[in-house]
Write an enzyme that holds these catalytic residues in place. Structure first.
Site, PDB file in Angstrom:
ATOM      1  N   ARG A 242       7.627 -15.141 -26.614  1.00  0.00           N
ATOM      2  CA  ARG A 242       6.650 -16.133 -27.094  1.00  0.00           C
ATOM      3  C   ARG A 242       7.325 -17.490 -27.204  1.00  0.00           C
ATOM      4  O   ARG A 242       8.236 -17.665 -28.017  1.00  0.00           O
ATOM      5  CB  ARG A 242       6.125 -15.678 -28.448  1.00  0.00           C
ATOM      6  CG  ARG A 242       4.992 -16.478 -29.020  1.00  0.00           C
ATOM      7  CD  ARG A 242       4.285 -15.681 -30.114  1.00  0.00           C
ATOM      8  NE  ARG A 242       3.652 -14.509 -29.537  1.00  0.00           N
ATOM      9  CZ  ARG A 242       2.454 -14.507 -28.931  1.00  0.00           C
ATOM     10  NH1 ARG A 242       1.749 -15.613 -28.873  1.00  0.00           N
ATOM     11  NH2 ARG A 242       1.952 -13.415 -28.418  1.00  0.00           N
TER      12      ARG A 242
ATOM     13  N   THR B  63       3.412 -21.864 -21.558  1.00  0.00           N
ATOM     14  CA  THR B  63       4.027 -20.899 -22.461  1.00  0.00           C
ATOM     15  C   THR B  63       4.769 -19.913 -21.577  1.00  0.00           C
ATOM     16  O   THR B  63       4.570 -19.885 -20.352  1.00  0.00           O
ATOM     17  CB  THR B  63       2.975 -20.154 -23.300  1.00  0.00           C
ATOM     18  OG1 THR B  63       2.003 -19.589 -22.419  1.00  0.00           O
ATOM     19  CG2 THR B  63       2.292 -21.088 -24.284  1.00  0.00           C
TER      20      THR B  63
ATOM     21  N   TYR C 273      22.575 -22.245 -34.947  1.00  0.00           N
ATOM     22  CA  TYR C 273      21.968 -23.574 -34.788  1.00  0.00           C
ATOM     23  C   TYR C 273      22.562 -24.234 -33.551  1.00  0.00           C
ATOM     24  O   TYR C 273      23.775 -24.164 -33.334  1.00  0.00           O
ATOM     25  CB  TYR C 273      22.249 -24.447 -36.013  1.00  0.00           C
ATOM     26  CG  TYR C 273      21.085 -24.481 -36.969  1.00  0.00           C
ATOM     27  CD1 TYR C 273      19.828 -24.883 -36.531  1.00  0.00           C
ATOM     28  CD2 TYR C 273      21.241 -24.118 -38.305  1.00  0.00           C
ATOM     29  CE1 TYR C 273      18.752 -24.907 -37.399  1.00  0.00           C
ATOM     30  CE2 TYR C 273      20.163 -24.145 -39.181  1.00  0.00           C
ATOM     31  CZ  TYR C 273      18.915 -24.540 -38.719  1.00  0.00           C
ATOM     32  OH  TYR C 273      17.856 -24.567 -39.574  1.00  0.00           O
TER      33      TYR C 273
ATOM     34  N   LYS D 196       2.605 -15.374 -21.465  1.00  0.00           N
ATOM     35  CA  LYS D 196       1.305 -14.894 -20.959  1.00  0.00           C
ATOM     36  C   LYS D 196       1.545 -14.193 -19.620  1.00  0.00           C
ATOM     37  O   LYS D 196       2.220 -13.177 -19.604  1.00  0.00           O
ATOM     38  CB  LYS D 196       0.318 -16.066 -20.885  1.00  0.00           C
ATOM     39  CG  LYS D 196       0.028 -16.676 -22.285  1.00  0.00           C
ATOM     40  CD  LYS D 196      -1.069 -17.713 -22.237  1.00  0.00           C
ATOM     41  CE  LYS D 196      -1.427 -18.240 -23.616  1.00  0.00           C
ATOM     42  NZ  LYS D 196      -0.608 -19.401 -24.038  1.00  0.00           N
TER      43      LYS D 196
ATOM     44  N   GLU E 131      21.244 -27.640 -32.265  1.00  0.00           N
ATOM     45  CA  GLU E 131      20.541 -28.901 -31.996  1.00  0.00           C
ATOM     46  C   GLU E 131      21.231 -29.673 -30.877  1.00  0.00           C
ATOM     47  O   GLU E 131      22.462 -29.738 -30.844  1.00  0.00           O
ATOM     48  CB  GLU E 131      20.514 -29.793 -33.245  1.00  0.00           C
ATOM     49  CG  GLU E 131      19.400 -29.452 -34.201  1.00  0.00           C
ATOM     50  CD  GLU E 131      19.889 -28.652 -35.377  1.00  0.00           C
ATOM     51  OE1 GLU E 131      20.849 -27.870 -35.185  1.00  0.00           O
ATOM     52  OE2 GLU E 131      19.320 -28.805 -36.467  1.00  0.00           O
TER      53      GLU E 131
ATOM     54  N   ASP F 148      -1.239 -28.227 -17.810  1.00  0.00           N
ATOM     55  CA  ASP F 148      -0.835 -27.154 -18.735  1.00  0.00           C
ATOM     56  C   ASP F 148      -1.161 -25.820 -18.064  1.00  0.00           C
ATOM     57  O   ASP F 148      -2.327 -25.428 -17.963  1.00  0.00           O
ATOM     58  CB  ASP F 148      -1.634 -27.336 -20.033  1.00  0.00           C
ATOM     59  CG  ASP F 148      -1.339 -26.251 -21.061  1.00  0.00           C
ATOM     60  OD1 ASP F 148      -0.747 -25.215 -20.699  1.00  0.00           O
ATOM     61  OD2 ASP F 148      -1.725 -26.440 -22.231  1.00  0.00           O
TER      62      ASP F 148
HETATM   63  N1  DSN Z   1      -4.337 -18.650 -27.957  1.00  0.00           N
HETATM   64  C1  DSN Z   1      -4.106 -18.844 -26.558  1.00  0.00           C
HETATM   65  C2  DSN Z   1      -5.139 -18.154 -25.728  1.00  0.00           C
HETATM   66  O1  DSN Z   1      -5.561 -17.087 -26.126  1.00  0.00           O
HETATM   67  O2  DSN Z   1      -5.533 -18.628 -24.684  1.00  0.00           O
HETATM   68  C3  DSN Z   1      -3.959 -20.250 -26.160  1.00  0.00           C
HETATM   69  O3  DSN Z   1      -3.015 -20.860 -26.959  1.00  0.00           O
END
Ligand code: DSN
Length: 414
Positions: free
Chosen positions: A232, A223, A51, A226, A53, A197
């Site tokens: 993730r 994120t 943990y 990707k 925090e 974003d």
């Molecule tokens: N689920 C993602 C996507 O496939 O674009 C976005 O959060």
């Protein structure tokens, strides 16, 4: 895996099954990628036990010295890569990152202007089924249905009329470069915050393959799994003036203990993202995507916006006798994984849709170049033109197997 095999064999079976699925199929979901063994090692490490925090140097628990090290490394590297003033690497996901930004500057009922989901936006950009659509007064902007590109003029007019408190830019199914500078000016003109974003295109931005929103936005969220090809998770970058607001909106505002194994893996990912090899990888993603678009167009398929500037193409099936669902299922039958996707002007429900979204980041990670992607494009065409012809599908399934064998993914795992 021997420990899981002993204590939870059914879970071990599922993991083995997933390794085989990833190894033996062509993964073309535009938001997916294959993390390195180093990223996965960090994510599967003892860092999951702790943990932590708070933030480095200001934790609510003892024993956080190694947590501080990895979080500082992740922060430093992210700032070097993206050039922002401040970064928070604790968001568990892209939606959590967006939530924290909203909570840092908005009150319930404030106005949000975000891209419509069926035109390429994201649930967390104000969709009525999402907290963002329930908590705020939302309007959506659209792409021009003729060109498939963001209607910047229309957006500017809409912003003048609606007077949003925040404009959310960025997309999850938009194949063209986004003009963040123009969007930043539109936000300035109406005195709205600008949240960009970049979840889908973060890797491209990191490598200079897509214009960066950092100079043109108050907040940039992403994120890390990707195109960035890390674990993730999520991340927020912002100007200095918003740093403390963002940090307290993440913790204690919307999250408790950070996932420190994921933060450690983010630090590993950001190390990888600073290499020349990573830059070459991102350039290849775009080249592959263009090659895919070109084959599909030559074969007569209609693409939203007529092509691509980034990591994905969006095939518009509205004039075809098949739906997005039919296409996704037929391709899955032969070992090619894509997702059905709405297209601008969509009339089918989201469980059916009239399109498919096809991305190149994962296959590019396997080492495939334009020659292989052109072969894949031809396979996709043949399957979609013959979705009830089992012999064509068997022929393509054999080609998928051959291609996967040529480009092993995790040789030491399978
Ligand atoms: N689920 C993602 C996507 O496939 O674009 C976005 O959060």
């Amino acid at each position: 895996m021997e420990h899981i095999e002993e204590t939870a064999p059914e879970v071990a079976d599922a993991i083995h099954g997933e390794i085989e699925r990833e190894e033996n199929g062509l993964e073309m979901i535009a938001s997916e990628n294959f993390a390195s063994r180093a990223v996965m090692e960090a994510q599967g490490s003892v860092m999951t036990n702790k943990y932590a925090e708070g933030y480095p140097g200001k934790r609510y628990y003892g024993g956080c010295e190694h947590m501080d090290t990895v979080e500082e490394l992740a922060r430093e590297r992210a700032l070097e890569i993206f050039g922002a003033d401040h970064v928070n690497v604790q968001p568990h996901s892209g939606t959590q990152a967006n939530m924290a930004v909203y909570f840092s500057v908005l009150e319930p009922g404030d106005r949000v202007l975000g891209m419509d989901l069926t035109h390429g936006g994201h649930l967390s950009h104000g969709h009525p089924a999402n907290f963002s659509g329930k908590l705020y007064d939302v309007q959506h902007y659209l792409v021009d249905e003729e060109t498939g590109r963001i209607d910047y003029e229309g957006l500017a007019e809409q912003a003048q009329e609606f007077e949003p408190d925040i404009i959310v830019t960025g997309a999850s199914a938009y194949p063209r470069e986004i003009d963040f500078e123009r969007l930043g000016s539109i936000a300035d003109e109406v005195d709205a915050y600008h949240l960009a974003d970049i979840a889908h295109i973060a890797g491209l931005v990191a490598a200079g393959e897509h214009v960066s929103p950092v100079p043109h936005a108050d907040f940039v969220t992403t994120t890390t799994h990707k195109t960035l090809r890390g674990p993730r998770g999520g991340m927020i970058m912002c100007d200095d003036e918003h740093a403390s607001g963002v940090d307290s909106a993440v913790f204690p505002g919307t999250q408790g203990g950070p996932l420190m194994h994921v933060v450690a893996a983010k630090a590993v990912c950001f190390n990888e993202a600073q290499t020349d090899e990573f830059d070459e990888y991102q350039a290849q993603i775009v080249e592959n995507s263009r090659a895919l678009a070109s084959v599909l167009k030559d074969d007569g398929w209609s693409l939203v916006s007529g092509g691509t500037d980034n990591h994905l193409v969006l095939v518009d099936l509205r004039d075809e006798p098949i739906t997005g669902k039919d296409a996704e299922e037929a391709l899955e039958d032969v070992g090619i994984t894509v997702n059905k996707n709405t297209v601008p002007g969509e009339e089918e429900p989201p469980t059916v849709t009239s399109g498919i979204r096809v991305g190149t980041p994962a296959l590019t990670t396997r080492g495939m170049g334009t020659e292989q992607i052109e072969r894949v494009g031809s396979m996709i065409s043949r399957v979609l033109s013959n979705i009830d012809d089992e012999s064509v599908k068997q022929e393509v399934a054999d080609e998928v197997e051959t291609l996967c064998d040529e480009f092993p993914l995790y040789p030491d795992l399978s």
